[in-house]
Design a protein around this motif. Structure first.
Motif, short mmCIF file in Angstrom:
data_model
loop_
_atom_site.label_atom_id
_atom_site.label_comp_id
_atom_site.label_asym_id
_atom_site.label_seq_id
_atom_site.Cartn_x
_atom_site.Cartn_y
_atom_site.Cartn_z
N LEU A 37 -11.79 -25.67 -123.42
CA LEU A 37 -13.07 -24.98 -123.48
C LEU A 37 -12.93 -23.62 -124.17
CD1 LEU A 37 -16.07 -24.79 -122.71
CD2 LEU A 37 -15.34 -23.86 -120.50
N ALA A 38 -11.88 -22.90 -123.83
CA ALA A 38 -11.65 -21.58 -124.47
C ALA A 38 -11.43 -21.72 -125.97
CB ALA A 38 -10.45 -20.89 -123.82
N ALA A 39 -10.70 -22.75 -126.39
CA ALA A 39 -10.47 -22.96 -127.82
C ALA A 39 -11.78 -23.29 -128.55
CB ALA A 39 -9.45 -24.08 -128.04
N ILE A 40 -12.61 -24.10 -127.93
CA ILE A 40 -13.91 -24.44 -128.53
C ILE A 40 -14.79 -23.21 -128.64
CG2 ILE A 40 -16.05 -25.74 -128.16
CD1 ILE A 40 -14.24 -27.97 -126.95
N LEU A 41 -14.84 -22.43 -127.57
CA LEU A 41 -15.67 -21.22 -127.58
C LEU A 41 -15.18 -20.21 -128.61
CD1 LEU A 41 -16.26 -20.71 -123.76
CD2 LEU A 41 -17.98 -21.35 -125.46
N GLN A 42 -13.86 -20.03 -128.71
CA GLN A 42 -13.32 -19.06 -129.67
C GLN A 42 -13.56 -19.53 -131.10
OE1 GLN A 42 -11.84 -16.06 -128.82
NE2 GLN A 42 -11.84 -15.56 -130.98
N SER A 43 -13.45 -20.81 -131.35
CA SER A 43 -13.67 -21.30 -132.71
C SER A 43 -15.14 -21.31 -133.08
CB SER A 43 -13.07 -22.69 -132.89
OG SER A 43 -13.71 -23.61 -132.05
N ALA A 44 -16.04 -21.12 -132.12
CA ALA A 44 -17.47 -21.06 -132.42
C ALA A 44 -17.81 -19.81 -133.22
CB ALA A 44 -18.28 -21.08 -131.13
N TYR A 52 -20.97 -16.03 -132.60
CA TYR A 52 -20.31 -14.85 -132.04
C TYR A 52 -20.62 -14.71 -130.55
CZ TYR A 52 -19.29 -13.46 -136.82
OH TYR A 52 -18.83 -13.42 -138.11
N ALA A 53 -21.82 -15.09 -130.15
CA ALA A 53 -22.18 -15.02 -128.73
C ALA A 53 -21.32 -15.99 -127.91
CB ALA A 53 -23.66 -15.34 -128.55
N PHE A 54 -21.05 -17.17 -128.46
CA PHE A 54 -20.19 -18.13 -127.77
C PHE A 54 -18.74 -17.67 -127.78
CE2 PHE A 54 -23.66 -21.21 -128.82
CZ PHE A 54 -24.00 -21.49 -127.51
N SER A 55 -18.32 -17.05 -128.88
CA SER A 55 -16.95 -16.58 -129.00
C SER A 55 -16.61 -15.54 -127.95
CB SER A 55 -16.73 -16.02 -130.41
OG SER A 55 -15.42 -15.59 -130.58
N VAL A 56 -17.57 -14.72 -127.59
CA VAL A 56 -17.36 -13.69 -126.57
C VAL A 56 -17.04 -14.32 -125.21
CG1 VAL A 56 -18.56 -11.88 -125.27
CG2 VAL A 56 -18.74 -11.96 -127.75
N LEU A 57 -17.57 -15.50 -124.96
CA LEU A 57 -17.39 -16.18 -123.68
C LEU A 57 -16.00 -16.76 -123.47
CD1 LEU A 57 -20.82 -18.04 -123.50
CD2 LEU A 57 -20.17 -15.91 -122.36
N THR A 58 -15.14 -16.64 -124.47
CA THR A 58 -13.79 -17.20 -124.39
C THR A 58 -12.98 -16.58 -123.26
OG1 THR A 58 -13.85 -17.53 -126.77
CG2 THR A 58 -11.71 -17.63 -125.74
N THR A 59 -13.26 -15.36 -122.91
CA THR A 59 -12.51 -14.69 -121.84
C THR A 59 -12.66 -15.42 -120.51
OG1 THR A 59 -12.81 -12.58 -122.96
CG2 THR A 59 -12.24 -12.49 -120.64
N GLY A 60 -13.83 -15.97 -120.25
CA GLY A 60 -14.11 -16.61 -118.96
C GLY A 60 -13.14 -17.69 -118.54
N PRO A 61 -12.90 -18.72 -119.37
CA PRO A 61 -11.96 -19.76 -118.95
C PRO A 61 -10.54 -19.25 -118.69
CG PRO A 61 -13.28 -20.53 -120.80
CD PRO A 61 -13.60 -19.07 -120.61
N ILE A 62 -10.11 -18.25 -119.45
CA ILE A 62 -8.77 -17.71 -119.24
C ILE A 62 -8.71 -16.96 -117.90
CG2 ILE A 62 -6.96 -16.23 -120.21
CD1 ILE A 62 -7.58 -18.76 -121.87
N VAL A 63 -9.75 -16.20 -117.59
CA VAL A 63 -9.80 -15.50 -116.29
C VAL A 63 -9.76 -16.52 -115.16
CG1 VAL A 63 -11.20 -14.06 -114.76
CG2 VAL A 63 -11.03 -13.49 -117.17
#
Length: 191
Positions: A37-44, A52-63
């Motif tokens: 999920l984090a990879a998909i969000l970051q590649s968005a 860019y709004a989706f890319s910001v959400l990448t932190t969530g799955p890692i946390v």
């Protein structure tokens, strides 16, 4: 003035995330799914605007993965980095030194620190360190062309201030999500 007192009380009080033991298989599968999920969000971030709004959400799955287990968080961070090499190679450095590093810092802060202010400081320090490394060590224009890659104390203080604020926002968001998840998981298990 009263809102400042409420904000400082919020940051000083203890966080109350439930540490429920899960089996190793559950942790590994959850970490894998969160990494994907984090990879998909970051590649968005490839798609301008809404991406860019989706890319910001990448932190969530890692946390979330790091709160589950520090080891699983580190594995999720590594798996996401490897996935990004294949999916979107231009986003690997951005993930490794900003969104992913912030997620690791916050997750480890939640596991180790007992005060919200320390958790936010841990995440803010990691994000600041990552941005400063990208900016001054790798000469990567993470802040855009307007910020020079030459050492500047003003830029460093700006990065530190922004990182602490951004980390505090992510800390509060992560706590809200974890409390909702705990409520959903435990109420479904009891009915």
């Amino acid at each position: 003035m009263n809102s400042l007192k409420v904000a400082t009380d919020f940051l000083r009080s203890s966080h109350e995330l439930v540490n429920t033991p899960y089996c190793k298989t559950t942790k590994l599968v959850t970490g894998s799914l969160l990494g994907a999920l984090a990879a998909i969000l970051q590649s968005a971030g490839l798609f301008a605007g809404i991406g860019y709004a989706f890319s910001v959400l990448t932190t969530g799955p890692i946390v979330l993965a790091t709160i589950l287990s520090i080891r699983i968080g580190l594995l999720t961070y590594a798996a996401t980095s490897l996935l990004l090499i294949f999916i979107q190679p231009t986003e690997v450095f951005v993930f490794m030194f900003t969104t992913g590093f912030l997620g690791l810092g916050l997750g480890i802060g939640f596991k180790v620190c007992k005060k919200r202010m320390l958790v936010a400081a841990a995440g803010g320090f990691c994000l600041s360190l990552g941005i400063i490394l990208l900016l001054y060590t790798f000469n990567f224009p993470i802040l855009g062309p307007s910020v020079s890659s030459e050492f500047s104390m003003g830029a460093m203080l700006g990065v530190l201030g922004f990182s602490m604020l951004y980390s505090s926002i992510w800390m509060a968001l992560s706590m809200a999500v974890m409390q909702k998840l705990n409520k959903v998981i435990f109420t479904k298990g009891t009915t």
